[in-house]
Design a protein around this motif. Structure first.
Motif, PDB file in Angstrom:
ATOM      1  N   GLU A  65      -6.778   3.491  -5.706  1.00 55.65           N
ATOM      2  CA  GLU A  65      -6.688   3.797  -4.272  1.00 55.65           C
ATOM      3  C   GLU A  65      -6.014   2.698  -3.466  1.00 55.65           C
ATOM      4  O   GLU A  65      -6.145   2.646  -2.245  1.00 55.65           O
ATOM      5  N   GLN A  66      -5.288   1.798  -4.114  1.00 56.74           N
ATOM      6  CA  GLN A  66      -4.562   0.791  -3.354  1.00 56.74           C
ATOM      7  C   GLN A  66      -3.340   1.406  -2.681  1.00 56.74           C
ATOM      8  O   GLN A  66      -3.015   1.055  -1.546  1.00 56.74           O
ATOM      9  N   ILE A  67      -2.661   2.322  -3.388  1.00 55.92           N
ATOM     10  CA  ILE A  67      -1.479   2.971  -2.825  1.00 55.92           C
ATOM     11  C   ILE A  67      -1.942   4.121  -1.937  1.00 55.92           C
ATOM     12  O   ILE A  67      -2.562   5.071  -2.408  1.00 55.92           O
ATOM     13  N   ARG A  68      -1.608   4.032  -0.656  1.00 57.19           N
ATOM     14  CA  ARG A  68      -2.079   5.027   0.297  1.00 57.19           C
ATOM     15  C   ARG A  68      -0.945   5.861   0.904  1.00 57.19           C
ATOM     16  O   ARG A  68      -1.223   6.836   1.612  1.00 57.19           O
ATOM     17  N   ALA A  69       0.297   5.485   0.662  1.00 53.60           N
ATOM     18  CA  ALA A  69       1.431   6.244   1.189  1.00 53.60           C
ATOM     19  C   ALA A  69       2.472   6.412   0.101  1.00 53.60           C
ATOM     20  O   ALA A  69       2.746   5.477  -0.668  1.00 53.60           O
ATOM     21  N   HIS A 123      -3.113  16.569   1.071  1.00 51.39           N
ATOM     22  CA  HIS A 123      -4.220  15.645   1.254  1.00 51.39           C
ATOM     23  C   HIS A 123      -3.782  14.181   1.216  1.00 51.39           C
ATOM     24  O   HIS A 123      -4.590  13.287   1.473  1.00 51.39           O
ATOM     25  N   LEU A 124      -2.515  13.910   0.899  1.00 48.35           N
ATOM     26  CA  LEU A 124      -2.012  12.553   0.791  1.00 48.35           C
ATOM     27  C   LEU A 124      -1.162  12.181   2.003  1.00 48.35           C
ATOM     28  O   LEU A 124      -0.653  13.046   2.712  1.00 48.35           O
ATOM     29  N   VAL A 141       7.629  -3.191  -8.801  1.00 46.89           N
ATOM     30  CA  VAL A 141       6.678  -3.013  -9.903  1.00 46.89           C
ATOM     31  C   VAL A 141       6.554  -1.519 -10.179  1.00 46.89           C
ATOM     32  O   VAL A 141       6.275  -0.727  -9.266  1.00 46.89           O
ATOM     33  N   LEU A 142       6.757  -1.122 -11.422  1.00 45.19           N
ATOM     34  CA  LEU A 142       6.713   0.287 -11.780  1.00 45.19           C
ATOM     35  C   LEU A 142       5.267   0.731 -11.973  1.00 45.19           C
ATOM     36  O   LEU A 142       4.526   0.148 -12.772  1.00 45.19           O
ATOM     37  N   LEU A 143       4.892   1.768 -11.241  1.00 46.74           N
ATOM     38  CA  LEU A 143       3.569   2.370 -11.406  1.00 46.74           C
ATOM     39  C   LEU A 143       3.603   3.524 -12.390  1.00 46.74           C
ATOM     40  O   LEU A 143       2.578   3.867 -12.981  1.00 46.74           O
ATOM     41  N   ALA A 144       4.756   4.139 -12.568  1.00 40.83           N
ATOM     42  CA  ALA A 144       4.911   5.239 -13.520  1.00 40.83           C
ATOM     43  C   ALA A 144       6.383   5.370 -13.862  1.00 40.83           C
ATOM     44  O   ALA A 144       7.251   5.123 -13.018  1.00 40.83           O
ATOM     45  N   ILE A 145       6.651   5.763 -15.092  1.00 43.15           N
ATOM     46  CA  ILE A 145       8.007   6.058 -15.543  1.00 43.15           C
ATOM     47  C   ILE A 145       7.905   7.270 -16.462  1.00 43.15           C
ATOM     48  O   ILE A 145       7.209   7.242 -17.478  1.00 43.15           O
ATOM     49  N   GLU A 146       8.546   8.351 -16.065  1.00 40.60           N
ATOM     50  CA  GLU A 146       8.399   9.619 -16.778  1.00 40.60           C
ATOM     51  C   GLU A 146       9.752  10.304 -16.930  1.00 40.60           C
ATOM     52  O   GLU A 146      10.744   9.943 -16.279  1.00 40.60           O
ATOM     53  N   LEU A 147       9.776  11.320 -17.804  1.00 33.52           N
ATOM     54  CA  LEU A 147      10.945  12.171 -18.005  1.00 33.52           C
ATOM     55  C   LEU A 147      10.705  13.501 -17.315  1.00 33.52           C
ATOM     56  O   LEU A 147       9.619  14.061 -17.396  1.00 33.52           O
ATOM     57  N   HIS A 148      11.742  14.004 -16.660  1.00 33.77           N
ATOM     58  CA  HIS A 148      11.646  15.290 -15.977  1.00 33.77           C
ATOM     59  C   HIS A 148      12.666  16.243 -16.588  1.00 33.77           C
ATOM     60  O   HIS A 148      13.849  15.924 -16.680  1.00 33.77           O
ATOM     61  N   ASP A 149      12.209  17.416 -17.001  1.00 36.28           N
ATOM     62  CA  ASP A 149      13.054  18.368 -17.707  1.00 36.28           C
ATOM     63  C   ASP A 149      13.815  19.263 -16.723  1.00 36.28           C
ATOM     64  O   ASP A 149      13.742  20.491 -16.800  1.00 36.28           O
ATOM     65  N   HIS A 151       0.810  -1.211   0.000  1.00 37.81           N
ATOM     66  CA  HIS A 151       0.000   0.000   0.000  1.00 37.81           C
ATOM     67  C   HIS A 151       0.853   1.275   0.000  1.00 37.81           C
ATOM     68  O   HIS A 151       0.335   2.353   0.270  1.00 37.81           O
ATOM     69  N   CYS A 152       2.144   1.148  -0.288  1.00 35.62           N
ATOM     70  CA  CYS A 152       2.991   2.334  -0.381  1.00 35.62           C
ATOM     71  C   CYS A 152       3.867   2.233  -1.621  1.00 35.62           C
ATOM     72  O   CYS A 152       4.169   1.136  -2.112  1.00 35.62           O
ATOM     73  N   ALA A 153       4.263   3.380  -2.128  1.00 35.38           N
ATOM     74  CA  ALA A 153       5.115   3.469  -3.322  1.00 35.38           C
ATOM     75  C   ALA A 153       6.166   4.541  -3.080  1.00 35.38           C
ATOM     76  O   ALA A 153       5.956   5.474  -2.295  1.00 35.38           O
TER      77      ALA A 153
END
Length: 503
Positions: free
Chosen positions: A379-383, A401-402, A345-353, A118-120
């Protein structure tokens, strides 16, 4: 040849996973009227690309070569041998579907129950781009290159038109930034000789230079609080504020001295401590010292900005000059951001400028939450956990709020391996108090185990580099890398839990 592969071979697993994906977006890109040459089956091409990427083969030429001597590739292709142009065109043509592929694979993981916890955790790391860091130019250099190239294009075009389109109108002088063809030899670029090919190459270079100029201007307008221009502006504000405080203090002290002198002249008693001139006042001396410090900081900021003017790559304007991860120095590339859950397990993979991570936290959490919702784990990831590179008052306010845990000190002191003595900046007090609780300390210690191995696994399989240029192309490439990484997690989970394998 199919009998050469054992039942649990990677090729069979990839073919099975591709069969579970929705490939309607791939097939919709082709003509349905029967006109033109028949393309390779999109399912076959996608399985080939995933299989080769899984084995660390990312070059289209090496993928084409593997279709000749790799049994898994030959089984996937049914004996066909797509050329490297076909492989590269497939990835380029279906770039949008390749991006969507990441969410589809995440959906397979969610359906199998492989997205646990429940955390990422969120983290970033630099990767090398397909451009040299020595190709960076500042504004003056860009303007000079553009002017010279425009003049060369105009001269070549006029000479070509004057020659009637029959000969090499550029004569014996090769234009700047030529495409490398030999002027003395034949040119196969089309009717009329070599000038059109050189003009096309020069026009492409001119477009890249102007795109780099626009990118440089956009970066100046969207300067971060830690950019050279922002540092100079902040230093100037500090000098102005210190100067105003000094002037107000001196005026107030002068007024007090005037009242004191008037009282002494009138023979009236003075209540309180005897005032001193502004030049001898301790408080005013402290304010004057603050002004000197602010002035020296402004001079240092201006000197640093003048010594290192803003630059942009003429080869790939979207890439950035970043501090290298290992060995020091700098590299031309991208800041790769990951959001990883349990089992990496990757939930997101992005590029940051930006080389600084703090501006990517909100984007990464929003992207991971959106991917989870599309994959069916809403809503599985809560932290959400992040190191001190993401700490900022703006992030704490935007994500209030998180359940967010962002380190306010170094990693060693945050995890209890060293004592931390740095004062907490304003606006960080609530986060520091949350991390100081036993539950906060215990939860934050999970951060490194969630995301750090994900980078290690990703770079061990694919290397720390990207092949494409331009934000959209590189974004599709890293999404493909992330999809293959998650496929590996899916295959491993199914190996350990045979009940999760679809019938």
């Amino acid at each position: 040849m199919r009998s050469w592969l054992p039942p649990g071979h990677l090729a069979w697993q990839v073919l099975g996973a591709v069969g579970e994906l929705d490939l309607s977006g791939f097939t919709a890109a082709y003509r349905a009227d029967g006109q033109g040459q028949a393309p390779y089956d999109p399912a076959m091409m996608l399985a080939l690309v995933l299989y080769c990427y899984f084995k660390g083969i990312r070059s289209s030429r090496k993928i084409a070569a593997a279709c000749v001597d790799d049994v898994g590739c030959r089984v996937i292709c049914g004996g066909a041998a797509p050329s490297h142009q076909a492989v590269a065109q497939f990835v380029r043509r279906h770039r949008a579907e390749v991006v969507r592929l990441f969410v589809q694979v995440l959906g397979l993981l969610a359906a199998a129950g492989a997205v646990g916890g429940h955390c990422a955790a969120v983290d970033g790391s630099p990767v090398s781009g397909n451009a040299s860091r020595f190709a960076n130019l500042d504004q003056e250099q860009l303007e000079a290159r553009i002017a010279a190239l425009q003049a060369a294009i105009d001269a070549a075009a006029q000479a070509w038109l004057a020659g009637g389109g029959e000969a090499d109108g550029a004569g014996s002088q090769q234009p700047l930034w030529d495409d490398g063809d030999d002027d003395d030899g034949p040119d196969d670029g089309g009717p009329g000789g070599g000038v059109p090919r050189r003009l096309a190459a020069m026009a492409a270079m001119l477009a890249r230079l102007r795109a780099a100029q626009d990118k440089l201007a956009a970066r100046r307008q969207a300067a971060s609080p830690r950019s050279p221009d922002a540092r100079i502006a902040a230093a100037r504000d500090a000098v102005g504020n210190a100067g105003r405080r000094l002037a107000q203090a001196e005026d107030a002290q002068a007024a007090v001295m005037a009242k004191y002198q008037a009282a002494v002249a009138a023979g009236k008693p003075w209540a309180g401590k005897k005032p001193v001139p502004a030049a001898e006042n301790v408080r005013i001396a402290r304010i004057r010292k603050n002004l000197q410090t602010a002035t020296s900081r402004l001079a240092a900021a201006e000197a640093a900005a003048g010594a290192a003017p803003a630059k942009v790559s003429a080869t790939d304007p979207d890439s950035r000059l970043l501090p290298a991860k290992n060995g020091g120095g700098y590299l031309q590339g991208w800041n790769l951001e990951l959001a990883a859950a349990r089992r990496q397990v990757l939930l997101a993979i992005e590029l940051h400028d930006n080389p600084a991570d703090y501006g990517a936290l909100t984007t990464m959490i929003e992207a991971a939450a959106a991917n989870c919702e599309l994959a069916g784990v809403r809503e599985q990831i809560r932290a959400w956990l992040a190191d001190s590179g993401y700490a900022s008052t703006a992030n704490f306010q935007a994500l209030e709020h998180l359940m967010l845990l962002v380190a306010t000190t170094g990693e060693a002191s945050q995890t209890g391996r060293a004592a931390g003595g740095r004062a907490v900046p304003a606006g960080w007090e609530k986060m520091a108090a949350r991390l100081a609780t036993p539950a906060g300390k215990k939860l934050y210690k999970r951060r490194a185990g969630l995301v750090e191995p994900a980078f290690a696994q990703l770079f061990a399989r694919f290397g720390r580099y990207v092949n494409y240029r331009g934000h959209d192309a590189v974004d599709a490439e890293v999404k493909l890398l992330g999809a293959v990484h998650n496929l590996a997690k899916l295959f491993e989970y199914r190996r350990r839990h045979p009940a999760a394998v679809p019938a």
